[in-house]
Design a protein around this motif. Structure first.
Motif, PDB file in Angstrom:
ATOM      1  N   LYS A 611       0.850  -1.191   0.000  1.00 14.27           N
ATOM      2  CA  LYS A 611       0.000   0.000   0.000  1.00 14.27           C
ATOM      3  C   LYS A 611       0.890   1.247   0.000  1.00 14.27           C
ATOM      4  CE  LYS A 611      -3.955  -2.268   0.455  1.00 14.27           C
ATOM      5  NZ  LYS A 611      -4.881  -2.449   1.514  1.00 14.27           N
ATOM      6  N   PRO A 612       0.444   2.390  -0.484  1.00 12.97           N
ATOM      7  CA  PRO A 612      -0.845   2.605  -1.138  1.00 12.97           C
ATOM      8  C   PRO A 612      -0.791   2.233  -2.619  1.00 12.97           C
ATOM      9  CG  PRO A 612       0.355   4.673  -1.009  1.00 12.97           C
ATOM     10  CD  PRO A 612       1.239   3.635  -0.374  1.00 12.97           C
ATOM     11  N   ALA A 613      -1.979   2.096  -3.225  1.00 12.75           N
ATOM     12  CA  ALA A 613      -2.041   1.860  -4.675  1.00 12.75           C
ATOM     13  C   ALA A 613      -1.608   3.141  -5.388  1.00 12.75           C
ATOM     14  CB  ALA A 613      -3.460   1.490  -5.073  1.00 12.75           C
ATOM     15  N   LEU A 614      -1.038   2.974  -6.594  1.00  9.86           N
ATOM     16  CA  LEU A 614      -0.508   4.130  -7.338  1.00  9.86           C
ATOM     17  C   LEU A 614      -1.626   4.756  -8.159  1.00  9.86           C
ATOM     18  CD1 LEU A 614       2.832   2.491  -8.568  1.00  9.86           C
ATOM     19  CD2 LEU A 614       2.295   3.490  -6.357  1.00  9.86           C
ATOM     20  N   LYS A 615      -1.861   6.065  -7.909  1.00  7.28           N
ATOM     21  CA  LYS A 615      -3.019   6.720  -8.518  1.00  7.28           C
ATOM     22  C   LYS A 615      -2.572   7.918  -9.348  1.00  7.28           C
ATOM     23  CE  LYS A 615      -6.976   6.634  -5.910  1.00  7.28           C
ATOM     24  NZ  LYS A 615      -8.075   7.094  -5.059  1.00  7.28           N
ATOM     25  N   THR A 616      -2.862   7.906 -10.632  1.00  8.58           N
ATOM     26  CA  THR A 616      -2.696   9.105 -11.471  1.00  8.58           C
ATOM     27  C   THR A 616      -3.511   8.981 -12.754  1.00  8.58           C
ATOM     28  OG1 THR A 616      -1.143  10.650 -12.497  1.00  8.58           O
ATOM     29  CG2 THR A 616      -0.625   8.343 -12.730  1.00  8.58           C
ATOM     30  N   HIS A 617      -3.634   7.746 -13.276  1.00  6.18           N
ATOM     31  CA  HIS A 617      -4.394   7.537 -14.519  1.00  6.18           C
ATOM     32  C   HIS A 617      -5.896   7.669 -14.238  1.00  6.18           C
ATOM     33  CE1 HIS A 617      -1.068   6.285 -17.095  1.00  6.18           C
ATOM     34  NE2 HIS A 617      -0.581   5.637 -16.052  1.00  6.18           N
ATOM     35  N   VAL A 636       1.272   3.312 -18.866  1.00  6.79           N
ATOM     36  CA  VAL A 636       0.598   4.098 -19.913  1.00  6.79           C
ATOM     37  C   VAL A 636      -0.871   3.676 -19.952  1.00  6.79           C
ATOM     38  CG1 VAL A 636       2.651   4.362 -21.350  1.00  6.79           C
ATOM     39  CG2 VAL A 636       1.166   2.391 -21.721  1.00  6.79           C
ATOM     40  N   GLY A 637      -1.720   4.570 -20.479  1.00  7.68           N
ATOM     41  CA  GLY A 637      -3.136   4.232 -20.423  1.00  7.68           C
ATOM     42  C   GLY A 637      -3.965   4.846 -21.530  1.00  7.68           C
ATOM     43  N   ARG A 638      -5.247   4.538 -21.459  1.00  5.31           N
ATOM     44  CA  ARG A 638      -6.192   5.036 -22.461  1.00  5.31           C
ATOM     45  C   ARG A 638      -6.457   6.536 -22.295  1.00  5.31           C
ATOM     46  NH1 ARG A 638      -9.185   0.453 -24.632  1.00  5.31           N
ATOM     47  NH2 ARG A 638     -10.813   1.870 -25.339  1.00  5.31           N
ATOM     48  N   ASP A 639      -5.996   7.098 -21.171  1.00  6.19           N
ATOM     49  CA  ASP A 639      -6.181   8.546 -20.948  1.00  6.19           C
ATOM     50  C   ASP A 639      -5.082   9.370 -21.635  1.00  6.19           C
ATOM     51  OD1 ASP A 639      -4.063   7.815 -19.413  1.00  6.19           O
ATOM     52  OD2 ASP A 639      -4.878   8.490 -17.493  1.00  6.19           O
ATOM     53  N   ARG A 640      -4.299   8.717 -22.514  1.00  7.40           N
ATOM     54  CA  ARG A 640      -3.252   9.346 -23.344  1.00  7.40           C
ATOM     55  C   ARG A 640      -2.016   9.769 -22.555  1.00  7.40           C
ATOM     56  NH1 ARG A 640      -6.960  13.469 -27.011  1.00  7.40           N
ATOM     57  NH2 ARG A 640      -8.591  11.969 -27.472  1.00  7.40           N
ATOM     58  N   GLN A 641      -1.951   9.395 -21.281  1.00 10.93           N
ATOM     59  CA  GLN A 641      -0.774   9.830 -20.529  1.00 10.93           C
ATOM     60  C   GLN A 641       0.140   8.670 -20.185  1.00 10.93           C
ATOM     61  OE1 GLN A 641      -0.754  11.437 -16.609  1.00 10.93           O
ATOM     62  NE2 GLN A 641      -2.551  10.310 -15.910  1.00 10.93           N
ATOM     63  N   ALA A 658       5.091  12.640 -15.072  1.00  9.50           N
ATOM     64  CA  ALA A 658       3.957  12.192 -15.882  1.00  9.50           C
ATOM     65  C   ALA A 658       3.751  13.163 -17.026  1.00  9.50           C
ATOM     66  CB  ALA A 658       2.690  12.097 -15.041  1.00  9.50           C
ATOM     67  N   ASN A 659       3.285  12.668 -18.125  1.00 13.21           N
ATOM     68  CA  ASN A 659       2.988  13.526 -19.275  1.00 13.21           C
ATOM     69  C   ASN A 659       1.546  13.245 -19.685  1.00 13.21           C
ATOM     70  OD1 ASN A 659       2.667  14.701 -21.789  1.00 13.21           O
ATOM     71  ND2 ASN A 659       4.798  14.339 -22.381  1.00 13.21           N
ATOM     72  N   PRO A 660       0.603  14.158 -19.335  1.00 12.14           N
ATOM     73  CA  PRO A 660      -0.806  13.879 -19.609  1.00 12.14           C
ATOM     74  C   PRO A 660      -1.157  13.916 -21.090  1.00 12.14           C
ATOM     75  CG  PRO A 660      -0.525  16.030 -18.568  1.00 12.14           C
ATOM     76  CD  PRO A 660       0.815  15.395 -18.589  1.00 12.14           C
ATOM     77  N   LYS A 661      -0.230  14.411 -21.924  1.00  6.57           N
ATOM     78  CA  LYS A 661      -0.503  14.440 -23.360  1.00  6.57           C
ATOM     79  C   LYS A 661       0.647  13.784 -24.111  1.00  6.57           C
ATOM     80  CE  LYS A 661      -3.659  18.316 -23.513  1.00  6.57           C
ATOM     81  NZ  LYS A 661      -3.553  19.580 -22.802  1.00  6.57           N
ATOM     82  N   HIS A 663       0.669  11.215 -26.097  1.00  7.63           N
ATOM     83  CA  HIS A 663       0.255  11.000 -27.487  1.00  7.63           C
ATOM     84  C   HIS A 663      -1.067  11.735 -27.687  1.00  7.63           C
ATOM     85  CE1 HIS A 663       2.884   7.624 -29.060  1.00  7.63           C
ATOM     86  NE2 HIS A 663       3.264   7.680 -27.788  1.00  7.63           N
ATOM     87  N   SER A 664      -1.458  11.921 -28.949  1.00  5.63           N
ATOM     88  CA  SER A 664      -2.724  12.626 -29.199  1.00  5.63           C
ATOM     89  C   SER A 664      -3.928  11.689 -29.100  1.00  5.63           C
ATOM     90  CB  SER A 664      -2.693  13.283 -30.585  1.00  5.63           C
ATOM     91  OG  SER A 664      -2.508  12.293 -31.577  1.00  5.63           O
ATOM     92  N   ARG A 665      -3.680  10.363 -29.098  1.00  5.22           N
ATOM     93  CA  ARG A 665      -4.748   9.381 -28.859  1.00  5.22           C
ATOM     94  C   ARG A 665      -4.265   8.461 -27.739  1.00  5.22           C
ATOM     95  NH1 ARG A 665      -7.623   8.173 -33.661  1.00  5.22           N
ATOM     96  NH2 ARG A 665      -9.024   6.985 -32.315  1.00  5.22           N
ATOM     97  N   MET A 666      -5.085   7.469 -27.371  1.00 10.13           N
ATOM     98  CA  MET A 666      -4.714   6.597 -26.244  1.00 10.13           C
ATOM     99  C   MET A 666      -3.381   5.878 -26.490  1.00 10.13           C
ATOM    100  SD  MET A 666      -7.353   3.405 -26.621  1.00 10.13           S
ATOM    101  CE  MET A 666      -8.865   4.302 -26.808  1.00 10.13           C
ATOM    102  N   ILE A 667      -2.622   5.684 -25.409  1.00  3.59           N
ATOM    103  CA  ILE A 667      -1.341   4.962 -25.497  1.00  3.59           C
ATOM    104  C   ILE A 667      -1.623   3.494 -25.193  1.00  3.59           C
ATOM    105  CG2 ILE A 667       1.044   4.851 -24.712  1.00  3.59           C
ATOM    106  CD1 ILE A 667       0.803   7.713 -23.754  1.00  3.59           C
ATOM    107  N   LEU A 668      -1.140   2.606 -26.077  1.00  5.09           N
ATOM    108  CA  LEU A 668      -1.511   1.190 -25.971  1.00  5.09           C
ATOM    109  C   LEU A 668      -0.386   0.301 -25.437  1.00  5.09           C
ATOM    110  CD1 LEU A 668      -3.504   0.989 -29.311  1.00  5.09           C
ATOM    111  CD2 LEU A 668      -4.425   1.102 -27.001  1.00  5.09           C
ATOM    112  N   ASP A 669       0.866   0.768 -25.510  1.00  2.00           N
ATOM    113  CA  ASP A 669       1.960  -0.059 -24.998  1.00  2.00           C
ATOM    114  C   ASP A 669       3.175   0.817 -24.742  1.00  2.00           C
ATOM    115  OD1 ASP A 669       3.155  -2.331 -24.058  1.00  2.00           O
ATOM    116  OD2 ASP A 669       3.480  -3.271 -26.007  1.00  2.00           O
ATOM    117  N   ALA A 670       4.096   0.302 -23.941  1.00  2.00           N
ATOM    118  CA  ALA A 670       5.319   1.035 -23.626  1.00  2.00           C
ATOM    119  C   ALA A 670       6.407   0.055 -23.244  1.00  2.00           C
ATOM    120  CB  ALA A 670       5.065   2.004 -22.476  1.00  2.00           C
ATOM    121  N   SER A 671       7.676   0.476 -23.392  1.00  2.00           N
ATOM    122  CA  SER A 671       8.777  -0.427 -23.069  1.00  2.00           C
ATOM    123  C   SER A 671      10.017   0.379 -22.702  1.00  2.00           C
ATOM    124  CB  SER A 671       9.081  -1.329 -24.271  1.00  2.00           C
ATOM    125  OG  SER A 671      10.202  -2.138 -24.007  1.00  2.00           O
ATOM    126  N   TRP A 672      10.725  -0.060 -21.660  1.00  2.00           N
ATOM    127  CA  TRP A 672      12.016   0.537 -21.301  1.00  2.00           C
ATOM    128  C   TRP A 672      13.092   0.021 -22.253  1.00  2.00           C
ATOM    129  CZ3 TRP A 672      12.690   4.424 -17.990  1.00  2.00           C
ATOM    130  CH2 TRP A 672      11.748   4.636 -16.974  1.00  2.00           C
TER     131      TRP A 672
END
Length: 801
Positions: A611-617, A636-641, A658-661, A663-672
């Protein structure tokens, strides 16, 4: 970069007409696999598996048939699908046998369900769900260099019934005979007169839908009577005799069999008179074949050792070979393959194979193959020395979207998970200098669609499904021994459980002990009168084999015991990631509000939530990944951030950036990336972005554009330290591999996988195989077209920066 297919696993479509084994030409077996057509050579001693998947149809393939070319250097394949189209493919022998699409025809107004051909004729027939049967002619030159198709006639069956089975044969030199049946219990016989087929007779007797029809000559010469086999959902096969002349044939002794007394009413021997332009014929009932206990899907004739034999497959999990007894003329089942129904439970994991949907003879008649409900093929070959049919290694694969995959930590095996509610383990069978890929275990057979998977250690994984919780599985001793013996994979873990099974009506895999072959079965239940569940007993010898496991073993004995459940999420699990040191698991679920779009962390020792759970998306988190040193977690998430979480005391992570924008559409995947502070994101805006952290900011170093939304991206961590190698996949199945020097991240070079070898639908996940030597990398791809593919990626051609 040089990218080649190394392995393809894909399951077959459950349609009795969706496969054919070519008796001439290239001797390949073609089968419908989702909206593709897979090509496989069951007699291949190297066990290459699926050689190629033909992409072109846009919906499920229902009918597959080889056109008889009469040549051994060319094959013509006809396929029909739910996209209402009929396609013609041509393949030629050569170093690299590959098929190309020649023609696509859209005459039918609904799904094409059946195709029938016969040797020595250019005529073929198709049936469809629009209630029509169409007669076609294939126009071609002698070596099939040019091919065209013309429509000769349309027979309308609607609204009476829809065609499920069609058979075509030569009646005499002037006429052909066509049998059509389907969603009724009658069979219609058509005879051609001056290139037009006319209804000549209607055969009655079946009491259910007729699923398969097949013509053959009774003897190997052309003058013998024609026999028609009809297989039905009423559990019976009927044989009908087409006899030339005014005289009726001698009545079959089978009709006088007193054992058939109960069926007397349906065994009428009414003669149906039909005529061609040259002669008169009678169609009479010949024999009733009893033995199957459930719907019968296919019936196929073959002359073996100068004897006429019939192969049938049924929903009762069995394959039967029938032959006429020379003395009495009664048709008897001489061989039964598959499973004895007394052993089966209600689910796949308790033994139910769900029936055999397709049965095919090999070109030489000494092998038979069958497709079951799980999308897997079974193969039996006749051994003359033992005078018995022996099961051989065949191919397996998912039958629905493959939603996730991951390699074991050391890269020794690959795990995939799918909407078909199974998790499968693939590895390489190594023997005598040869290696081939096979499915070696089916760790999870579930009641919910599975969405994601992650490897915790070399012998433990976690998976998330549509059921709001995650399950952790440990490798059992039985699987570890098979992998050690056949794949040379060592497992150093101790305290392994023997095996696992699913209790009836349960979802959790329970650990069970294996029994010695001579050990008695003890009933440890409270009520001694209760029978012992046969699925809970596993003999040690059952898992002792020197080849990859058959489907019977995979579906029943090679589950992994479940050791933990992780609760906390309120909706279906959407993403899971495991830390590189194996101590933490990060998970997320589908969400439409900030309260549910949280990331939860669990430690893998006590399996307690950190705990706590991570909250931003604010919407569903689509992907999670720990950095190579575990100091950061990327989400990354469907909220484009996108968000980067930094590790503080112990296992606590806090939001660092965090970068709330992003991409201009939802972000579907990410990789280090393996290099410090570099990561990639992929979005619905058709781009892949390479980001570099500098202090409290991240800047875009390069943007790669694709033709459609990018759904997956993954960096390779076992290549050169100077070159960043990554792969991405798109919504329309395109797979690209990119390289860029670490010192100049904007100098990206992209190599795309040839369309011929790429999946035909959305790419869901990519995974580079860890522990590979520099230059020769392997990339695993999971796709919505139900395939799991492994590509060899040869990096020797990369220029240094």
């Amino acid at each position: 970069m040089d990218i080649r297919n190394s392995f393809i696993s894909i399951g077959g479509n459950r349609n009795p007409a969706a496969a054919d084994w070519d008796t001439e030409g290239l001797k390949l077996l073609a089968f419908g696999a989702e909206n593709g057509v897979a090509l496989w050579d069951p007699s291949d001693k190297n066990f290459t598996g699926v050689k190629q998947i033909l992409n072109g149809h846009t919906n499920v393939v229902n009918a597959v048939k080889f056109f008889p070319t009469g040549r051994d250097d060319v094959a013509v394949l006809l396929t029909g699908a739910s996209d209402h189209t009929l396609r013609v493919w041509r393949g030629r022998t050569g170093v690299d046998t590959s098929f190309t699409s020649i023609k696509s025809i859209s005459e039918h107004k609904a799904a094409v369900t059946r195709i029938s051909t016969f040797p020595g004729s250019d005529t073929f027939v198709t049936g469809a769900s629009d209630g029509t049967v169409k007669i076609w002619s294939l126009l071609h030159d002698s070596d099939f260099a040019s091919i065209d198709v013309t429509l000769l006639q349309t027979i309308n069956l609607s609204p009476k019934y829809f065609p499920l089975s069609i058979a075509l044969a030569k009646l005499d030199d002037t006429s052909m005979i066509l049998a059509v049946a389907g969603t009724r219990s009658t069979i219609q016989i058509y005879v051609s007169r001056e290139a037009k087929f006319e209804l000549a007779a209607t055969l009655t007797g079946h009491e259910g839908w007729v699923r398969s029809l097949a013509f053959t000559r009774e003897s190997s010469d052309e003058t013998g009577d024609l026999l028609l086999a009809s297989a039905s959902q009423d559990k019976y096969i009927r044989l009908w005799r087409v006899h030339q002349g005014e005289e009726l044939p001698a009545i079959s002794n089978a009709l006088n069999n007193p054992a058939l007394g109960v069926l007397g009413k349906s065994l009428s021997n009414k003669a149906h008179r039909i005529e061609s332009t040259a002669a008169k014929y009678s169609v009479t009932f010949e024999a009733l074949l009893l033995g199957h206990e459930d719907w019968i899907y296919t019936a196929a004739w073959r002359f073996r050792n100068d004897k006429l034999q019939l192969l049938s497959t049924s929903e009762d999990n069995s394959l039967a070979i029938w032959e006429s007894d020379p003395a009495s003329g009664v048709w008897v089942c001489i061989t039964r393959l598959g499973e004895i129904s007394a052993q089966k439970g209600s689910t796949t994991a308790t033994g139910s194979a769900g029936g055999f949907w397709i049965g095919l003879w090999s070109p030489d008649g000494n092998s038979v193959t069958s497709l079951g409900r799980t999308g897997s093929w079974r193969l039996w070959t006749y051994s003359p020395t033992d005078d018995m049919w022996k099961q051989q290694v065949a191919i397996t694969g998912h039958v629905k979207e493959v939603t996730g995959l991951c390699w074991s930590r050391d890269g020794s095996y690959l795990l995939s998970t799918s909407s078909d509610q199974t998790t499968r383990l693939f590895s390489e069978w190594k023997r005598d200098g040869l290696s081939s890929w096979h499915e070696f275990s089916r760790p999870q057979i579930h009641g919910y669609d599975l969405n994601c998977i992650g490897a915790i250690t070399d012998s433990q994984f976690i998976s998330g499904a549509d059921e709001k919780l995650l399950r952790v599985f440990d490798e059992p001793k039985g699987v570890a021994e098979i992998l050690k013996k056949l794949c040379q994979i060592e497992n150093t873990s101790t305290n392994l459980k023997d095996a696992a099974n699913i209790p009836v009506l349960g979802l959790s895999n329970k650990a069970i002990e294996t029994l010695a072959d001579d050990a008695p079965v003890e009933n440890d239940g409270e009520d001694e009168r209760e029978a012992v569940d046969p699925a809970s007993i596993l003999r040690k010898s059952t898992l002792n084999f020197d080849h990859p496991p058959f489907e019977d073993h995979l579906a029943r004995h090679l589950l992994w015991p479940e050791t933990e459940k992780l609760y906390g999420h309120g909706y279906e699990i959407s993403a899971v990631a495991t830390s590189n040191d194996g101590t933490l698991v990060a998970t997320a679920c589908r969400a439409s509000s900030i309260d549910h779009a949280v990331i939860r962390l669990y430690d893998t020792k006590e399996w307690l939530e950190v705990k706590p759970a991570l909250k931003t998306h604010s919407l569903t988190v689509t992907a999670l990944q720990f950095s190579p040193d575990d100091k950061h977690l990327l989400s990354v998430g469907r909220d484009r951030q996108w968000a980067i979480w930094e590790r503080k005391e112990g296992a606590i992570y806090e939001l660092a950036l965090a970068n709330p924008k992003g991409h201009s559409r939802m972000i579907l995947d990410a990789s280090w990336a393996p290099c410090s502070g570099v990561f990639l994101t992929a979005g619905r805006d058709k781009t892949v972005k390479i980001w570099q952290l500098s202090g409290k900011e991240a800047e875009v170093k390069a943007t790669i554009t694709a033709a459609s939304p990018v759904t997956a991206v993954e960096c390779n961590h076992s290549g050169s330290s100077e070159i960043l190698t990554f792969a991405y996949g798109t919504e329309n199945g395109e797979v690209g591999a990119g390289t860029t020097p670490v010192s100049a991240l904007d100098q990206v070079q992209i190599t795309k996988v040839d369309q011929e070898f790429a999946p035909s639908k959305t790419i869901n996940q990519l995974a580079w195989r860890p522990g590979r030597s520099e230059g020769k990398q392997q990339l695993a791809v999971a796709s919505d077209d139900s395939s799991v593919r492994v590509y060899e990626v040869n990096e020797s051609k990369i220029p240094q920066a």
